[in-house]
Write an enzyme that holds these catalytic residues in place. Structure first.
Site, PDB file in Angstrom:
ATOM      1  N   GLY A   1     -19.397  71.466 -49.430  1.00  0.00           N
ATOM      2  CA  GLY A   1     -20.267  72.290 -48.177  1.00  0.00           C
ATOM      3  C   GLY A   1     -21.800  72.563 -48.478  1.00  0.00           C
ATOM      4  O   GLY A   1     -22.428  73.147 -47.896  1.00  0.00           O
TER       5      GLY A   1
ATOM      6  N   ASP B   1     -22.449  60.697 -42.905  1.00  0.00           N
ATOM      7  CA  ASP B   1     -21.679  60.812 -44.201  1.00  0.00           C
ATOM      8  C   ASP B   1     -20.591  60.050 -44.408  1.00  0.00           C
ATOM      9  O   ASP B   1     -20.601  59.637 -45.686  1.00  0.00           O
ATOM     10  CB  ASP B   1     -21.220  62.363 -44.031  1.00  0.00           C
ATOM     11  CG  ASP B   1     -22.161  63.752 -44.163  1.00  0.00           C
ATOM     12  OD1 ASP B   1     -23.187  63.063 -44.059  1.00  0.00           O
ATOM     13  OD2 ASP B   1     -21.724  64.807 -44.339  1.00  0.00           O
TER      14      ASP B   1
ATOM     15  N   PRO C   1     -20.147  69.863 -55.446  1.00  0.00           N
ATOM     16  CA  PRO C   1     -19.905  71.255 -54.822  1.00  0.00           C
ATOM     17  C   PRO C   1     -19.857  70.812 -53.659  1.00  0.00           C
ATOM     18  O   PRO C   1     -20.500  69.882 -52.917  1.00  0.00           O
ATOM     19  CB  PRO C   1     -21.447  71.727 -55.204  1.00  0.00           C
ATOM     20  CG  PRO C   1     -22.414  70.732 -55.733  1.00  0.00           C
ATOM     21  CD  PRO C   1     -21.512  69.599 -56.130  1.00  0.00           C
TER      22      PRO C   1
ATOM     23  N   SER D   1     -17.020  66.333 -48.405  1.00  0.00           N
ATOM     24  CA  SER D   1     -15.876  66.251 -47.491  1.00  0.00           C
ATOM     25  C   SER D   1     -15.820  64.701 -47.190  1.00  0.00           C
ATOM     26  O   SER D   1     -14.647  64.344 -47.101  1.00  0.00           O
ATOM     27  CB  SER D   1     -16.219  66.915 -46.143  1.00  0.00           C
ATOM     28  OG  SER D   1     -15.481  66.594 -45.084  1.00  0.00           O
ATOM     29  N   ALA D   2     -16.759  63.929 -46.769  1.00  0.00           N
ATOM     30  CA  ALA D   2     -16.630  62.410 -46.554  1.00  0.00           C
ATOM     31  C   ALA D   2     -16.054  61.895 -47.578  1.00  0.00           C
ATOM     32  O   ALA D   2     -15.138  60.974 -47.716  1.00  0.00           O
ATOM     33  CB  ALA D   2     -18.010  62.006 -46.034  1.00  0.00           C
ATOM     34  N   ALA D   3     -16.479  62.272 -49.070  1.00  0.00           N
ATOM     35  CA  ALA D   3     -15.990  61.683 -50.089  1.00  0.00           C
ATOM     36  C   ALA D   3     -14.676  61.725 -50.463  1.00  0.00           C
ATOM     37  O   ALA D   3     -13.671  60.866 -50.549  1.00  0.00           O
ATOM     38  CB  ALA D   3     -16.784  62.063 -51.429  1.00  0.00           C
TER      39      ALA D   3
ATOM     40  N   GLY E   1     -23.945  69.821 -48.497  1.00  0.00           N
ATOM     41  CA  GLY E   1     -24.823  68.657 -47.855  1.00  0.00           C
ATOM     42  C   GLY E   1     -24.653  67.258 -48.930  1.00  0.00           C
ATOM     43  O   GLY E   1     -25.619  66.647 -48.766  1.00  0.00           O
ATOM     44  N   LEU E   2     -23.656  67.139 -49.758  1.00  0.00           N
ATOM     45  CA  LEU E   2     -23.931  66.137 -50.798  1.00  0.00           C
ATOM     46  C   LEU E   2     -22.581  65.244 -50.395  1.00  0.00           C
ATOM     47  O   LEU E   2     -22.157  64.394 -51.064  1.00  0.00           O
ATOM     48  CB  LEU E   2     -23.651  66.697 -52.128  1.00  0.00           C
ATOM     49  CG  LEU E   2     -24.880  67.360 -52.609  1.00  0.00           C
ATOM     50  CD1 LEU E   2     -24.611  67.947 -54.034  1.00  0.00           C
ATOM     51  CD2 LEU E   2     -26.080  66.592 -52.584  1.00  0.00           C
ATOM     52  N   GLY E   3     -21.903  65.440 -49.122  1.00  0.00           N
ATOM     53  CA  GLY E   3     -21.289  64.492 -48.643  1.00  0.00           C
ATOM     54  C   GLY E   3     -19.843  64.755 -49.144  1.00  0.00           C
ATOM     55  O   GLY E   3     -18.879  63.613 -49.485  1.00  0.00           O
TER      56      GLY E   3
END
Ligand code: PMV
Length: 310
Positions: free
Chosen positions: A85, A140, A83, A91-93, A87-89
């Site tokens: 946005g 991140d 999911p 976007s960085a992934a 806080g599980l990163g």
């Protein structure tokens, strides 16, 4: 095809922006990317499409990433298994998977990802993250690029942390996500208005992050669970928790979790709960209250020296 995992921040979010160390762990779920030479430079993330530098945030981030890699007309298709946005990163992934896919195309390497190549991936992902977050601590992108469990300091970057026993986490999405930038800004405003409150919380977080490191290295999951709860209390004091987050943490503890807290920027989004080896009871308790979640394991490391560069 290139892959990058997501991450959870186990301890120290927000404080890390002010130079306090934080501890993060990579999770398997993340993003996969495929790159190809193309007349245009198009990025497809699931159903969302942008072109390099088309003025959208995604287009600007893609442009920054390709620019950092010195890449030209390349299109990339990305599939995301997290999911976004929350806080599980996610976007960085996406950024790390995209950078890896682009490098595979323009500079194929038989040797895999050596330190220099990891540095290029991290620099490209950092350029991407700056478009979305303005002033990210960098945790991140570092967690997505390294995987495993990391100790992260804004000034010194990541180093590997030895993990004494597997950490079984339940990860749930407690509520609608909030913008990381807005949450970071709100802590900065609180710090300007009430420095004594924020500085005390930062000191507390610094102390518990140090203790958490010892617990992780020595396989003390009971102690680690207590520290998660303490970190959550201090984050509430910074006004980055929410009713949904508090409820999800409470449900997790009632279902037997050793400790629970928000992870990432807060204000909504994801929570993590440390379990005594089986995340199912927590996931079932969440599911019964409409909270979606999944299990993730941070593997024990054998022979890893804490402090070895990642
Ligand atoms: O992007 P998120 O939601 O995982 O949050 C990042 C962690 C913060 O400490 C809140 C911000 C930062 O740049 O470190």
């Amino acid at each position: 095809m290139a892959h990058a995992g997501g991450k959870v921040i186990l301890f120290g979010e927000h404080a890390v922006v002010y130079g306090v160390p934080a501890i993060a762990a990579g999770i398997d779920r993340g993003a996969t990317a495929v790159a190809r030479h193309d007349a245009a430079a198009v990025l497809l993330v699931g159903e969302t499409r942008c072109e390099r530098g088309d003025g959208s945030d995604l287009g600007r981030a893609f442009d920054a990433l390709l620019g950092a890699l010195g890449a030209d007309q390349i299109s990339v298709d990305v599939q995301v298994q997290l999911p976004l946005g929350c806080g599980l990163g996610g976007s960085a992934a996406i950024a790390v998977a995209t950078a890896r896919a682009v490098l595979e195309l323009i500079a194929p390497s038989e040797a895999g990802e050596d330190a220099a190549r990891r540095r290029r991936v991290l620099d490209a992902a950092t350029a991407w993250e700056q478009v979305f977050h303005g002033n990210p601590s960098g945790i991140d992108a570092a967690a997505a690029a390294s995987g495993g469990c990391i100790w992260y300091e804004r000034e010194h970057g990541p180093s590997a942390l030895a993990v004494g026993c597997p950490l079984d986490l339940a990860i749930g999405v407690a509520g609608p996500p909030a913008s990381t930038k807005e949450m970071v800004d709100s802590v900065a405003r609180l710090k300007a208005r009430r420095p004594e409150i924020v500085d005390k919380a930062l000191q507390g977080i610094r102390a518990l992050v140090r203790n958490a490191r010892l617990c992780i290295e020595s396989a003390d999951v009971i102690g680690l669970g207590r520290l998660l709860d303490l970190n959550q209390m201090l984050l509430s004091g910074l006004h980055v928790s929410s009713e949904e987050i508090e409820r999800a943490c409470r449900l997790a503890r009632e279902a037997g979790a050793l400790g629970a807290k928000l992870t990432g920027a807060g204000g909504g989004g994801a929570v993590i709960a440390l379990t005594a080896g089986d995340a199912d009871a927590v996931l079932a308790a969440w599911q019964a209250q409409g909270i979606q979640g999944f299990a993730a394991r941070v593997e024990a490391t054998v022979g890893t020296q804490t402090g070895a560069p990642t």
